[in-house]
Design an enzyme around this catalytic site. Structure first.
Site, PDB file in Angstrom:
ATOM      1  N   SER A   1      40.333  43.408  28.240  1.00  0.00           N
ATOM      2  CA  SER A   1      39.847  42.279  27.372  1.00  0.00           C
ATOM      3  C   SER A   1      41.480  42.360  26.023  1.00  0.00           C
ATOM      4  O   SER A   1      41.064  40.882  24.979  1.00  0.00           O
ATOM      5  CB  SER A   1      38.895  41.444  26.841  1.00  0.00           C
TER       6      SER A   1
ATOM      7  N   GLU B   1      26.601  40.657  31.651  1.00  0.00           N
ATOM      8  CA  GLU B   1      27.140  40.911  33.223  1.00  0.00           C
ATOM      9  C   GLU B   1      25.263  40.795  33.642  1.00  0.00           C
ATOM     10  O   GLU B   1      25.402  40.792  34.670  1.00  0.00           O
ATOM     11  CB  GLU B   1      28.209  42.223  33.729  1.00  0.00           C
TER      12      GLU B   1
ATOM     13  N   ASN C   1      34.021  48.128  28.318  1.00  0.00           N
ATOM     14  CA  ASN C   1      34.569  48.498  28.901  1.00  0.00           C
ATOM     15  C   ASN C   1      35.406  49.197  27.392  1.00  0.00           C
ATOM     16  O   ASN C   1      35.784  50.777  28.250  1.00  0.00           O
ATOM     17  CB  ASN C   1      35.321  47.361  29.880  1.00  0.00           C
TER      18      ASN C   1
ATOM     19  N   CYS D   1      34.143  37.192  37.593  1.00  0.00           N
ATOM     20  CA  CYS D   1      35.645  38.223  38.057  1.00  0.00           C
ATOM     21  C   CYS D   1      34.471  38.093  39.706  1.00  0.00           C
ATOM     22  O   CYS D   1      33.481  38.493  39.395  1.00  0.00           O
ATOM     23  CB  CYS D   1      35.125  39.356  37.275  1.00  0.00           C
TER      24      CYS D   1
ATOM     25  N   HIS E   1      31.969  37.177  32.910  1.00  0.00           N
ATOM     26  CA  HIS E   1      30.495  38.401  33.301  1.00  0.00           C
ATOM     27  C   HIS E   1      29.973  37.846  34.157  1.00  0.00           C
ATOM     28  O   HIS E   1      28.535  38.075  35.212  1.00  0.00           O
ATOM     29  CB  HIS E   1      30.170  38.391  32.398  1.00  0.00           C
TER      30      HIS E   1
ATOM     31  N   SER F   1      33.143  45.159  23.137  1.00  0.00           N
ATOM     32  CA  SER F   1      33.641  45.041  24.346  1.00  0.00           C
ATOM     33  C   SER F   1      33.144  46.038  25.434  1.00  0.00           C
ATOM     34  O   SER F   1      33.533  47.693  24.469  1.00  0.00           O
ATOM     35  CB  SER F   1      35.069  45.017  24.528  1.00  0.00           C
TER      36      SER F   1
ATOM     37  N   CYS G   1      34.042  48.213  39.330  1.00  0.00           N
ATOM     38  CA  CYS G   1      35.158  47.749  39.942  1.00  0.00           C
ATOM     39  C   CYS G   1      36.726  48.412  40.241  1.00  0.00           C
ATOM     40  O   CYS G   1      36.506  49.650  38.801  1.00  0.00           O
ATOM     41  CB  CYS G   1      35.698  46.556  38.916  1.00  0.00           C
TER      42      CYS G   1
END
Length: 288
Positions: free
Chosen positions: A265, A129, A223, A99, A77, A221, A193
């Site tokens: 993840s 992030e 995402n 990342c 993050h 999480s 991304c």
């Protein structure tokens, strides 16, 4: 029965890299303590395994405890510029696994902030992030996560807009349309991304074809939560699970086409355990 796995399910490049480096650092057997700043990924099983092997989780408010020479893994993050400088001053060995996609957002924000642009981040203000990215413009970014919030922004002379890397594409596009009317000059970067985008597109396509959809990933999480939302629109029997043992006979009863996707993840072995659990329960169903 048919079990279908969405393309691009599971570990993304950034998370896989972070995990590999964490285990590499463990294997170095140095005489210094090894920490991760927050949980390295939103996956309880992986975090537990690392902790059992000696990697300690430390939160930002505890960083004063670190000693010179301690090793600290910066998770994918990323962190703020100020925090980075603080750790360097303390003599902490920084293992930066931010990342590359997140690093790109940080660089854009820093560059345009220095040029005098107001910064707008489209994303969740509480996500690590986004907090980290905001730290590359002295925490002065305007953070919006809805069309309504974007409409309430002031009018800018010149602004630069970026997106949280795990946003849903349509969410970014809807907010961007509003931002275009909010600045005399708007520079914008779709920094979602491409792995996130591909994972979301694949989950969307698969969830239209199945009777039941399992979305595997940590409950916290970001995402994975977005994958769940996408799948729920297409399949009413969508379940967000972390582990195979959460799957029940009732979830599968009377359904023949089972879909699976997984957040960034989620390790492959967890996906395999889910597949085996489904096969086991469906075997019971057929034997009844």
């Amino acid at each position: 029965m048919e079990i279908l796995i969405a393309e691009h399910a599971g570990f993304c490049f950034g998370v896989k890299r972070a995990i590999e480096i964490a285990y590499e650092e463990l294997n170095k057997q140095k005489d210094t303590r090894l920490y991760t700043l927050g949980e390295i990924i939103h996956n309880p099983q992986v975090v537990k395994d690392l902790e059992e092997k000696g990697v300690r989780v430390i939160e930002e408010e505890e960083l004063e405890k670190l000693l010179k020479g301690d090793r600290l893994i910066i998770r994918s993050h990323g962190i703020s510029k100020k925090l980075y400088e603080f750790l360097e001053q303390k003599g902490v060995e920084i293992i930066d696994v931010t990342c590359p996609f997140v690093k790109k957002v940080q660089n854009i924000v820093e560059e345009y902030y220095k040029k005098g642009y107001d910064i707008v981040i489209v994303g969740d203000k509480n996500h690590p992030e986004v907090i980290g990215v905001n730290g590359w413009c002295e925490d002065k970014a305007y953070i919006v996560n809805s069309v309504e919030e974007a409409e309430n922004l002031p009018f800018f002379e010149k602004a630069c807009a970026v997106s949280q890397t795990t946003l849903i594409e349509k969410h970014w596009e809807d907010i961007l349309e509003v931002l275009k009317s909010k600045a005399k000059e708007l520079v914008y970067f779709n920094t979602i991304c491409n792995a996130t985008q591909k994972r979301q597109e694949a989950a969307d396509a698969l969830s239209k074809k199945v009777d039941v959809m399992f979305v595997i990933g940590g409950k916290h999480s970001s995402n994975t939560q977005k994958l769940r939302k996408i799948c729920e629109k297409n399949c009413k029997n969508t379940y967000h699970i972390e582990r195979a043992d959460e799957i029940t006979f009732e979830m599968l009863k009377g359904h023949d086409i089972i879909g699976i996707t997984a957040g960034a993840s989620t390790p492959d072995y967890v996906i395999e355990e889910v597949i085996e659990k489904i096969k086991s329960l469906k075997g019971e169903d057929e034997n009844e």
